[in-house]
Design a protein around this motif. Structure first.
Motif, PDB file in Angstrom:
ATOM      1  N   LEU A  29       0.856  -1.184   0.000  1.00  0.00           N
ATOM      2  CA  LEU A  29       0.000   0.000   0.000  1.00  0.00           C
ATOM      3  C   LEU A  29       0.893   1.236   0.000  1.00  0.00           C
ATOM      4  O   LEU A  29       1.461   1.607   1.029  1.00  0.00           O
ATOM      5  N   SER A  30       1.039   1.827  -1.171  1.00  0.00           N
ATOM      6  CA  SER A  30       1.891   3.015  -1.304  1.00  0.00           C
ATOM      7  C   SER A  30       0.995   4.238  -1.462  1.00  0.00           C
ATOM      8  O   SER A  30       0.293   4.365  -2.477  1.00  0.00           O
ATOM      9  N   THR A  31       1.023   5.114  -0.467  1.00  0.00           N
ATOM     10  CA  THR A  31       0.192   6.323  -0.576  1.00  0.00           C
ATOM     11  C   THR A  31       0.681   7.190  -1.737  1.00  0.00           C
ATOM     12  O   THR A  31      -0.131   7.846  -2.393  1.00  0.00           O
ATOM     13  N   GLY A  32       2.000   7.164  -2.005  1.00  0.00           N
ATOM     14  CA  GLY A  32       2.528   7.926  -3.142  1.00  0.00           C
ATOM     15  C   GLY A  32       1.911   7.425  -4.454  1.00  0.00           C
ATOM     16  O   GLY A  32       1.441   8.215  -5.271  1.00  0.00           O
ATOM     17  N   ASP A  33       1.881   6.079  -4.635  1.00  0.00           N
ATOM     18  CA  ASP A  33       1.278   5.506  -5.856  1.00  0.00           C
ATOM     19  C   ASP A  33      -0.210   5.861  -5.935  1.00  0.00           C
ATOM     20  O   ASP A  33      -0.730   6.185  -6.999  1.00  0.00           O
ATOM     21  N   MET A  34      -0.895   5.777  -4.800  1.00  0.00           N
ATOM     22  CA  MET A  34      -2.342   6.054  -4.801  1.00  0.00           C
ATOM     23  C   MET A  34      -2.609   7.525  -5.132  1.00  0.00           C
ATOM     24  O   MET A  34      -3.531   7.845  -5.875  1.00  0.00           O
ATOM     25  N   LEU A  35      -1.758   8.399  -4.598  1.00  0.00           N
ATOM     26  CA  LEU A  35      -1.925   9.827  -4.892  1.00  0.00           C
ATOM     27  C   LEU A  35      -1.614  10.111  -6.365  1.00  0.00           C
ATOM     28  O   LEU A  35      -2.328  10.873  -7.015  1.00  0.00           O
ATOM     29  N   ARG A  36      -0.558   9.456  -6.884  1.00  0.00           N
ATOM     30  CA  ARG A  36      -0.233   9.660  -8.305  1.00  0.00           C
ATOM     31  C   ARG A  36      -1.366   9.149  -9.196  1.00  0.00           C
ATOM     32  O   ARG A  36      -1.678   9.760 -10.220  1.00  0.00           O
ATOM     33  N   ALA A  37      -2.025   8.066  -8.780  1.00  0.00           N
ATOM     34  CA  ALA A  37      -3.178   7.555  -9.548  1.00  0.00           C
ATOM     35  C   ALA A  37      -4.316   8.579  -9.509  1.00  0.00           C
ATOM     36  O   ALA A  37      -4.983   8.808 -10.522  1.00  0.00           O
ATOM     37  N   ALA A  38      -4.508   9.208  -8.351  1.00  0.00           N
ATOM     38  CA  ALA A  38      -5.568  10.217  -8.230  1.00  0.00           C
ATOM     39  C   ALA A  38      -5.250  11.442  -9.092  1.00  0.00           C
ATOM     40  O   ALA A  38      -6.137  12.023  -9.722  1.00  0.00           O
ATOM     41  N   GLY A  46      -6.752  14.407  -6.360  1.00  0.00           N
ATOM     42  CA  GLY A  46      -5.581  14.454  -7.235  1.00  0.00           C
ATOM     43  C   GLY A  46      -5.177  15.886  -7.553  1.00  0.00           C
ATOM     44  O   GLY A  46      -3.988  16.229  -7.503  1.00  0.00           O
ATOM     45  N   ARG A  47      -6.177  16.714  -7.864  1.00  0.00           N
ATOM     46  CA  ARG A  47      -5.871  18.123  -8.190  1.00  0.00           C
ATOM     47  C   ARG A  47      -5.264  18.835  -6.993  1.00  0.00           C
ATOM     48  O   ARG A  47      -4.311  19.592  -7.111  1.00  0.00           O
ATOM     49  N   GLN A  48      -5.833  18.552  -5.819  1.00  0.00           N
ATOM     50  CA  GLN A  48      -5.349  19.172  -4.582  1.00  0.00           C
ATOM     51  C   GLN A  48      -3.921  18.688  -4.271  1.00  0.00           C
ATOM     52  O   GLN A  48      -3.064  19.462  -3.874  1.00  0.00           O
ATOM     53  N   ALA A  49      -3.707  17.378  -4.494  1.00  0.00           N
ATOM     54  CA  ALA A  49      -2.423  16.780  -4.118  1.00  0.00           C
ATOM     55  C   ALA A  49      -1.285  17.193  -5.051  1.00  0.00           C
ATOM     56  O   ALA A  49      -0.152  17.350  -4.610  1.00  0.00           O
ATOM     57  N   LYS A  50      -1.599  17.363  -6.331  1.00  0.00           N
ATOM     58  CA  LYS A  50      -0.533  17.561  -7.328  1.00  0.00           C
ATOM     59  C   LYS A  50       0.381  18.745  -6.988  1.00  0.00           C
ATOM     60  O   LYS A  50       1.607  18.614  -6.989  1.00  0.00           O
ATOM     61  N   ASP A  54       4.290  18.282  -6.086  1.00  0.00           N
ATOM     62  CA  ASP A  54       5.306  18.902  -6.946  1.00  0.00           C
ATOM     63  C   ASP A  54       6.248  19.803  -6.149  1.00  0.00           C
ATOM     64  O   ASP A  54       7.387  20.009  -6.543  1.00  0.00           O
ATOM     65  N   ARG A  55       5.752  20.315  -5.046  1.00  0.00           N
ATOM     66  CA  ARG A  55       6.604  21.158  -4.182  1.00  0.00           C
ATOM     67  C   ARG A  55       7.501  20.315  -3.286  1.00  0.00           C
ATOM     68  O   ARG A  55       8.414  20.829  -2.654  1.00  0.00           O
ATOM     69  N   GLY A  56       7.177  19.022  -3.142  1.00  0.00           N
ATOM     70  CA  GLY A  56       7.937  18.151  -2.239  1.00  0.00           C
ATOM     71  C   GLY A  56       7.416  18.177  -0.815  1.00  0.00           C
ATOM     72  O   GLY A  56       8.061  17.649   0.100  1.00  0.00           O
ATOM     73  N   ASP A  57       6.247  18.780  -0.624  1.00  0.00           N
ATOM     74  CA  ASP A  57       5.635  18.813   0.713  1.00  0.00           C
ATOM     75  C   ASP A  57       4.739  17.594   0.915  1.00  0.00           C
ATOM     76  O   ASP A  57       4.466  16.846  -0.022  1.00  0.00           O
ATOM     77  N   LEU A  58       4.245  17.453   2.125  1.00  0.00           N
ATOM     78  CA  LEU A  58       3.309  16.365   2.421  1.00  0.00           C
ATOM     79  C   LEU A  58       1.882  16.844   2.193  1.00  0.00           C
ATOM     80  O   LEU A  58       1.526  17.967   2.573  1.00  0.00           O
ATOM     81  N   VAL A  59       1.071  15.977   1.598  1.00  0.00           N
ATOM     82  CA  VAL A  59      -0.345  16.317   1.431  1.00  0.00           C
ATOM     83  C   VAL A  59      -1.015  16.212   2.814  1.00  0.00           C
ATOM     84  O   VAL A  59      -0.485  15.560   3.719  1.00  0.00           O
ATOM     85  N   PRO A  60      -2.181  16.870   2.994  1.00  0.00           N
ATOM     86  CA  PRO A  60      -2.791  16.889   4.328  1.00  0.00           C
ATOM     87  C   PRO A  60      -3.052  15.483   4.893  1.00  0.00           C
ATOM     88  O   PRO A  60      -3.432  14.563   4.168  1.00  0.00           O
TER      89      PRO A  60
END
Ligand code: AMP
Length: 189
Positions: A29-38, A46-50, A54-60
């Motif tokens: 279970l990779s949250t990075g992969d799941m976020l990239r899929a979103a 996905g729009r919120q996360a991108k 891209d900044r290298g920060d953590l999503v909420p």
């Protein structure tokens, strides 16, 4: 068996997780992969996360905690899972503890793949070249940012899990095969 893989970006968590999926029959279970899929699917998340990725920060936290809470309910997780890239900070680790207790699941071990920062920089630069920009968060420019985020927010999880007596450290500077062997040894110990 339910496991967490910890380590900075470029430590080889994804590669080792894939091997553990093959060897141990666990789900990765990779949250990075799941976020990239979103992001690829163009969902609201996905729009919120991108922008943040891209900044290298953590999503909420609420986004990733929600994703993991839903995902570990799926029947394919029954035989065990490897969390790759989650939790990333203490708030997520605490949310995970609560989630696991509620679902009557146990965390068997937390594996830290320990790698020197200098080695990481060359690995991530190589990966950025190979992917040809496929991972837009993967360029050397933001590497320092991602490493700083790791040291600042994720590294405090090491003492957190050590205090729970779950932390096992493996040397991530070895070859991929040797790291896999170290992981097997650590899990059998
Ligand atoms: P990764 O593929 O695990 O390196 O994750 C890529 C990017 O996705 C990270 O730099 C974060 O922006 C985001 N991300 C992945 N997992 C998490 C998480 N557990 N918490 C917050 N952000 C995450």
């Amino acid at each position: 068996m339910n496991l967490i893989l910890l380590g900075p970006p470029g430590a080889g968590k994804g590669t080792q997780a894939e091997r553990m999926v093959a060897d141990l029959g666990l789900i990765q279970l990779s949250t990075g992969d799941m976020l990239r899929a979103a992001v690829a699917a163009g969902t609201d998340v996905g729009r919120q996360a991108k922008v943040i990725m891209d900044r290298g920060d953590l999503v909420p936290d609420e986004i990733v905690v929600g994703i993991i809470a839903d995902r570990i309910e799926e029947p394919d997780c029954k035989n065990g899972f490897i969390l790759d890239g989650f939790p990333r900070n203490t708030a997520q680790a605490k949310a995970l503890d609560v989630m696991l207790t509620e679902k009557k699941l146990t965390l068997d071990a937390v594996l830290e793949i320990r790698v020197d920062d200098k080695i990481l920089i060359s690995r991530i630069e190589g990966r950025a070249r190979e992917s040809g920009g496929e991972r837009s968060d993967d360029n050397a420019e933001i590497l320092k940012k991602r490493l700083a985020v790791y040291h600042d927010q994720t590294a405090p999880l090491l003492p957190y899990y050590e205090a729970q007596n779950r932390l096992k450290v493996v040397d991530g500077m070895l070859s991929i095969d040797a790291v896999s062997k170290e992981i097997k040894k650590a899990l059998n110990a």
